[in-house]
Every structure is written in C-alpha cells, then in structure tokens.
Write an enzyme that holds these catalytic residues in place. Structure first.
Site, PDB file in Angstrom:
ATOM      1  N   LYS A  42       0.805  -1.235   0.000  1.00 20.99           N
ATOM      2  CA  LYS A  42       0.000   0.000   0.000  1.00 20.99           C
ATOM      3  C   LYS A  42       0.829   1.273   0.000  1.00 20.99           C
ATOM      4  O   LYS A  42       0.335   2.353   0.334  1.00 20.99           O
ATOM      5  CB  LYS A  42      -0.983   0.027   1.194  1.00 20.99           C
ATOM      6  N   HIS A  99       7.491  -7.410  -1.176  1.00 21.03           N
ATOM      7  CA  HIS A  99       6.907  -6.738  -0.002  1.00 21.03           C
ATOM      8  C   HIS A  99       7.579  -7.257   1.274  1.00 21.03           C
ATOM      9  O   HIS A  99       7.115  -6.996   2.369  1.00 21.03           O
ATOM     10  CB  HIS A  99       5.407  -7.039   0.091  1.00 21.03           C
ATOM     11  N   SER A 129      -5.265   2.664   3.929  1.00 16.86           N
ATOM     12  CA  SER A 129      -5.318   1.914   2.680  1.00 16.86           C
ATOM     13  C   SER A 129      -5.345   0.406   2.969  1.00 16.86           C
ATOM     14  O   SER A 129      -6.080  -0.357   2.334  1.00 16.86           O
ATOM     15  CB  SER A 129      -4.099   2.287   1.816  1.00 16.86           C
TER      16      SER A 129
HETATM   17  P1  A3P Z   1      -5.077   4.305  -1.429  1.00 17.75           P
HETATM   18  O1  A3P Z   1      -5.722   3.067  -0.919  1.00 17.75           O
HETATM   19  O2  A3P Z   1      -4.738   5.271  -0.330  1.00 17.75           O
HETATM   20  O3  A3P Z   1      -5.831   4.969  -2.532  1.00 17.75           O
HETATM   21  P2  A3P Z   1       0.349  -0.558  -3.673  1.00 17.75           P
HETATM   22  O4  A3P Z   1       0.389  -0.469  -5.147  1.00 17.75           O
HETATM   23  O5  A3P Z   1       1.699  -0.545  -3.044  1.00 17.75           O
HETATM   24  O6  A3P Z   1      -0.532  -1.686  -3.199  1.00 17.75           O
HETATM   25  O7  A3P Z   1      -0.330   0.800  -3.128  1.00 17.75           O
HETATM   26  C1  A3P Z   1      -1.695   1.076  -3.352  1.00 17.75           C
HETATM   27  C2  A3P Z   1      -1.967   2.519  -3.005  1.00 17.75           C
HETATM   28  O8  A3P Z   1      -1.359   3.368  -3.998  1.00 17.75           O
HETATM   29  C3  A3P Z   1      -3.463   2.836  -3.048  1.00 17.75           C
HETATM   30  O9  A3P Z   1      -3.643   3.869  -2.071  1.00 17.75           O
HETATM   31  C4  A3P Z   1      -3.614   3.313  -4.471  1.00 17.75           C
HETATM   32  O10 A3P Z   1      -4.769   4.064  -4.730  1.00 17.75           O
HETATM   33  C5  A3P Z   1      -2.363   4.163  -4.607  1.00 17.75           C
HETATM   34  N1  A3P Z   1      -2.010   4.452  -5.994  1.00 17.75           N
HETATM   35  C6  A3P Z   1      -1.942   3.599  -7.038  1.00 17.75           C
HETATM   36  N2  A3P Z   1      -1.610   4.250  -8.166  1.00 17.75           N
HETATM   37  C7  A3P Z   1      -1.455   5.552  -7.834  1.00 17.75           C
HETATM   38  C8  A3P Z   1      -1.113   6.739  -8.569  1.00 17.75           C
HETATM   39  N3  A3P Z   1      -0.881   6.704  -9.872  1.00 17.75           N
HETATM   40  N4  A3P Z   1      -1.048   7.909  -7.888  1.00 17.75           N
HETATM   41  C9  A3P Z   1      -1.293   7.934  -6.567  1.00 17.75           C
HETATM   42  N5  A3P Z   1      -1.617   6.865  -5.822  1.00 17.75           N
HETATM   43  C10 A3P Z   1      -1.696   5.685  -6.439  1.00 17.75           C
END
Ligand code: A3P
Length: 286
Positions: A42, A99, A129
């Site tokens: 996340k 991770h 998140s």
């Molecule tokens: P939120 O749940 O706060 O929206 P990961 O890819 O490490 O699992 O992280 C997921 C988080 O990154 C989610 O956060 C997701 O919405 C956010 N995310 C993914 N793509 C993004 C982007 N292009 N810009 C900003 N946040 C992004």
C-alpha cells in the site's frame, strides 16, 4: 485478528505465500541489470511499476511488467513452486518486486548486485489503505473488524507482511547503500516530474524533460485509474479496480483517525522510531 494468515519465521503471510517460497529466495539468481522494487504493501508499488515500465519502454513489443518474487503472480496457478523458474526465464532487464523485509532478500540483492528502489509512505495513510485492503482481499478471509480494531491489529503488526516499522526500518538501515534508492509516495505526489528524474538518474537512463513530463502525466492517479479499468486484472489480490486504485491521496488518514487514535499513533511512532534511533524522511502529521 485477521483471518487466514499463517506465519513464516514469525512473519504473517497470506495463504498463497508458502514457507518454501521464502526459503527459495536464498537460491535466487540476481542479475546485474535487475531492478528490484521493495516496499511495504500500500505504499505505491504499482504506481512505481507504471513509471518504470514507461521509463524502460517496450520490450519485444510488450510493456515491461513487474514480477513479484514473493509469491505466485496469478491466483489461477495452483502451485507456486514454479515461481522461481518462471522468473529465471524472463528476459533482461527484469523488474522484480517484493513486499518482504530486507533480511529475506536473495544474497545477490544484499550484495548490491542489482539496483533496488524502496518506496515508503506515511504509515497513517498506509494503515487506512491497508484497512480497505484487508476488508476486500479475496486472498485472505475477509477482515470484518472495525477501523478502530484494525488500528490495534496494525500496531501489533498482525497484518499481512507484519509490522510496518520493522519492515521499513529493515530497508532504511541500508538507505546509504549505493545501489539502493529511496522514494516517498508524498514526494511523488508533490513533484512527480522531479521524482521521475531522480529515478531515471539512479537507473542511468538519460531522459528528456519532455519524457519525464509525459510519464508524470500518464501515471497521474486519475489517468492510471481510467487505464486500469480498461485493462482489468492488475493484481494477484483480485481487488476490483475501484478498490485497488482507491483514492491515491496524501492525508486521507485525517478522515479516519480520531484525535485520540492520532495521539496514540504518534506516541507509538516515536517509540518505534526512537528505539531504532534513525530518522524517517517525512512528517506523519500532514
Ligand atoms: P489508497 O488506498 O490510499 O488509494 P500498492 O500499489 O503498493 O498496493 O499501493 C496502493 C496505493 O497506492 C493505493 O492507495 C492506491 O490508490 C495508490 N495508488 C496507485 N496508483 C497511484 C497513482 N498513480 N497515484 C497515486 N496513488 C496511487
């Protein structure tokens, strides 16, 4: 507690990640031109994947995808024993992702053979998140606790992949290694182009301002969310796109934390960080 977790060396994992997968990492061959993305879940891993695939450009007419070294890339695969052979067959350059905390890494990573990019995000936003993730992820028994209960579980580190502090600090202790590059979700939101330039410099990829500008635009949250909807199926965890690309904001934690939860979090944060005695490069109250 979170249903469905099992533990390998005290690290809580989802069922598809087997003890063998973790053990096999010690035999994994790392190549000089591998790029490894490391981060607590996340923290923006998939955002980085998109940026990297645009920086690298197409490979044999295909978009360069990130491959997790932690578990099977698809839930439809019955056994994940073949994970490492599959990865060893990928053409170079490979973009790998993990991770896991630093100590589980293949020897080649620890020896600095490849380039590693670590992504960190304010743990308060990570917690929010992650709360949604635990509620929605089919790879786990769905978590049915409240936000308040989840925050307790998060503090105890009894969530998928364990304690945020142990994870981030395990990597941060190596922040000065020349083959490790740190970036923050918050900086990427604030000045994406600058962060993409830093990334390109770290990867020795000369890019023009026009290109970094284009990548920043293409990987902006709304744009990526729209594109992801058209491509479906981005992630092993099978969260539908609206849940996976949830909000992409800095500071959403303010919509969840009560004043007392925030005070408790700050105290916990300074205790944990203080214990290790190192400085994490961002403010957790923004
Ligand atoms: P939120 O749940 O706060 O929206 P990961 O890819 O490490 O699992 O992280 C997921 C988080 O990154 C989610 O956060 C997701 O919405 C956010 N995310 C993914 N793509 C993004 C982007 N292009 N810009 C900003 N946040 C992004």
């Amino acid at each position: 507690s979170v249903p469905g977790l099992h533990h390998v060396k005290s690290l809580p994992l989802i069922p598809v990640v087997k003890e063998d997968n973790i053990r096999n990492l010690q035999d994994m061959e790392i190549r000089d031109d591998d790029v490894l993305v490391a981060g607590y879940p996340k923290s923006g891993t998939h955002w980085l994947e998109e940026i990297l695939s645009l920086l690298f450009g197409q490979q044999n007419g295909k978009k360069l995808r990130m491959h997790s070294i932690d578990f099977v890339p698809s839930l439809t695969t019955k056994e994940n024993d073949d994970l490492l052979p599959m990865i060893s067959n990928l053409p170079s350059p490979r973009v790998l992702a993990t991770h896991l905390p630093y100590e589980y890494m293949p020897p080649g990573v620890k020896a600095g053979k490849c380039k590693t990019i670590c992504i960190v995000r304010n743990p308060k936003d990570v917690a929010v998140s992650y709360f949604h993730y635990h509620k929605n992820t089919n790879a786990l028994g769905l978590y049915d606790g409240s936000w308040e209960q989840f925050l307790e579980v998060f503090h105890k580190g009894e969530v998928v992949l364990g304690d945020w502090y142990e994870h981030v600090l395990s990597w941060w202790l190596h922040a000065k290694d020349s083959n490790i590059h740190f970036c923050c979700f918050e900086d990427m939101k604030k000045h994406p182009q600058k962060e993409i330039e830093r990334l390109a410099a770290f990867l020795d990829k000369p890019v023009s301002e026009e290109i970094t500008k284009g990548i920043a635009k293409a990987t902006n949250f709304d744009k990526m969310r729209r594109t992801a909807k058209n491509n479906q199926g981005v992630c092993i965890f099978d969260q539908s796109i609206p849940k996976f690309m949830r909000k992409g904001k800095v500071g959403d934690w303010k919509n969840y934390f009560t004043v007392s939860q925030n005070e408790k979090f700050d105290k916990h944060h300074s205790n944990k960080i203080g214990d290790i005695g190192i400085h994490i490069p961002f403010e957790i109250n923004h």
